[in-house]
Design a protein around this motif. Structure first.
Motif, PDB file in Angstrom:
ATOM      1  N   PHE A   4      22.603 -10.374 -26.485  1.00  0.00           N
ATOM      2  CA  PHE A   4      22.729  -9.055 -27.108  1.00  0.00           C
ATOM      3  C   PHE A   4      22.210  -8.006 -26.137  1.00  0.00           C
ATOM      4  N   ARG A   5      22.463  -6.752 -26.456  1.00  0.00           N
ATOM      5  CA  ARG A   5      22.077  -5.688 -25.537  1.00  0.00           C
ATOM      6  C   ARG A   5      20.673  -5.196 -25.849  1.00  0.00           C
ATOM      7  N   LEU A   6      19.877  -5.092 -24.799  1.00  0.00           N
ATOM      8  CA  LEU A   6      18.516  -4.574 -24.953  1.00  0.00           C
ATOM      9  C   LEU A   6      18.378  -3.299 -24.126  1.00  0.00           C
ATOM     10  N   GLU A   7      17.838  -2.274 -24.778  1.00  0.00           N
ATOM     11  CA  GLU A   7      17.516  -1.046 -24.053  1.00  0.00           C
ATOM     12  C   GLU A   7      16.039  -0.772 -24.233  1.00  0.00           C
ATOM     13  N   VAL A   8      15.364  -0.466 -23.151  1.00  0.00           N
ATOM     14  CA  VAL A   8      13.967  -0.037 -23.246  1.00  0.00           C
ATOM     15  C   VAL A   8      13.932   1.408 -22.764  1.00  0.00           C
TER      16      VAL A   8
END
Lengths: 291, 143
Positions: free
Chosen positions: B4-8
């Motif tokens: 899945f896509r992770l953005e920090v």
């Protein structure tokens, strides 16, 4: 007609000024570009915080937070003024100061005390000269160098004085950039926070809230406020740079026109000098011939 | 393994944006792991280390300041005050800020300074933990 030497001196002066304004124009343009990148980088965070506020609002119908409560009376307000450190940026400063004075007068008429928190050396100088103002804090940091941490600290102070009941409202006065050539001093209320409404992109699914919607809101609100103030600072800076670039461009164009005019005058003066001398020589030669 | 896509995201920039297999976060109620297909969630985060398992299975660590996580349909967004990938952490600087924070705590200045010093200390300790323990432990398992 003015002396040739005088004209030459003025021409040189105008050309030097043109070089300076041209350089300042270019510096302002570069700074503006860099700032736009910075502003763009903060956008994801700001927009996520806002949509999260709406999400929490959608779940909890009865949101309680002291920061959302509108006090019944307002006898004291805190006003953050975001100004510039330097001048030479067209009407940027004077527009801001005019709005500030108007606001202070209106507050005085309503018997409301205004405590000022001022960013920018120019604005600080202006406020110190004004009579009867209550300058609570002047931040020595250059506006350009302000980072999120500093803004966060300032917002923390303001939030505490709102929670402590010392002020019943917190406003920020900054310059909004309507377009590259149009800037508007704008007053925005930070506290009390306008009650978040369930937005258009409201969740269709239920969200788990951990530990609880109230706790999330309690921690979201300070972030939200910091972002609002930070955005105001960045927007003011963008307005300042764009305004300075424009002012310097106009100055450069004017210097161009003036130097053209002066060159023409100088050439005419020089030519008429030469013509005069020639006439004298010819006249002298004719007189000699006659003898 | 599903990804899945992770953005920090921090207020000043996006620190991480990519596909991951899992992420373990320092939630307020305790560490929390998120895998693909997690139910929609909003949670508060504390200062702590976050473990990221990237799409290719490599693990890495991030130091997170306090913030939030929002899980929507296979998209995880972490919003934090501070986010430092492990390769940007400097042990010397972490130790230095730990020392400074401890001094400030000892001097017992105003309440506000105390809160800030505590947060600074917590961040410094997380940085140290990542560099001293977590990273070497991973590297020794996969030489």
């Amino acid at each position: 007609m003015k002396g040739v030497r005088e004209l030459k001196r003025r021409l040189k002066g105008v050309k030097n000024i043109k070089k300076i304004t041209k350089a300042m124009e270019m510096v302002a343009a570069t700074k503006l570009r860099r700032l736009q990148d910075r502003a763009l980088a903060t956008r994801p965070f700001a927009s996520r915080i806002e949509s999260m506020m709406q999400r929490v609002a959608g779940v909890a119908d009865q949101l309680v937070s002291p920061l959302l409560l509108v006090p019944e009376t307002c006898t004291a307000e805190a006003l953050v003024v975001v100004g510039a450190d330097k001048g030479l940026c067209g009407s940027y400063n004077s527009n801001l100061f005019r709005t500030l004075v108007q606001h202070l007068r209106a507050a005085e008429a309503e018997k409301r005390q205004v405590r000022l928190y001022v960013f920018g050396r120019r604005a600080q100088m202006f406020v110190t000269k004004l009579k009867g103002t209550d300058l609570k804090a002047a931040y020595p940091e250059a506006v350009e160098k302000l980072d999120y941490r500093t803004v966060k600290r300032v917002m923390g102070q303001l939030t505490r004085s709102f929670e402590g009941g010392e002020v019943q409202r917190v406003n920020v006065l900054y310059t909004r950039m309507k377009s590259m050539a149009s800037f508007k001093p704008t007053l925005q209320t930070l506290l009390p926070v306008p009650r978040p409404t369930v937005g258009a992109d409201a969740p269709t699914t239920d969200y788990l809230m951990e530990p609880s919607p109230e706790r999330i809101l309690e921690r979201l609100l300070p972030r939200y406020l910091e972002m609002q103030l930070f955005a105001a600072v960045l927007e003011s800076l963008a307005s300042e740079f764009a305004s300075r670039r424009m002012a310097m461009k106009n100055a450069t164009d004017n210097a161009d026109g003036m130097s053209q005019q002066l060159t023409m005058e100088y050439n005419k003066a020089r030519q008429s000098g030469i013509t005069g001398e020639l006439l004298e020589i010819i006249g002298g030669a004719e007189a000699l011939k006659g003898q | 393994m599903k990804v899945f896509r992770l953005e920090v995201i921090t207020p000043e920039r996006t620190v991480f944006d990519g596909d991951v297999q899992s992420v373990t976060l320092p939630a307020e109620d305790g560490a929390m792991s998120v895998l693909a297909g997690h139910a929609p969630l909003v949670a508060t985060l504390e200062i702590g280390p976050a473990k990221v398992v990237k799409a290719d299975g490599t693990k890495s660590w991030l130091m997170l300041g306090d913030g939030f996580v929002e899980v929507t349909h296979n998209h995880v967004r972490v919003l934090a005050d501070v986010g430092e990938p492990e390769d940007t952490i400097d042990l010397k600087r972490a130790e230095e800020s730990e020392r400074r924070a401890r001094e400030r705590l000892k001097s017992k200045a105003g309440d506000l300074d105390l809160v800030r010093a505590e947060a600074a200390l917590a961040r410094a300790l997380v940085r140290k933990k990542i560099v001293r323990d977590l990273r070497p432990a991973r590297d020794s398992r996969h030489p």
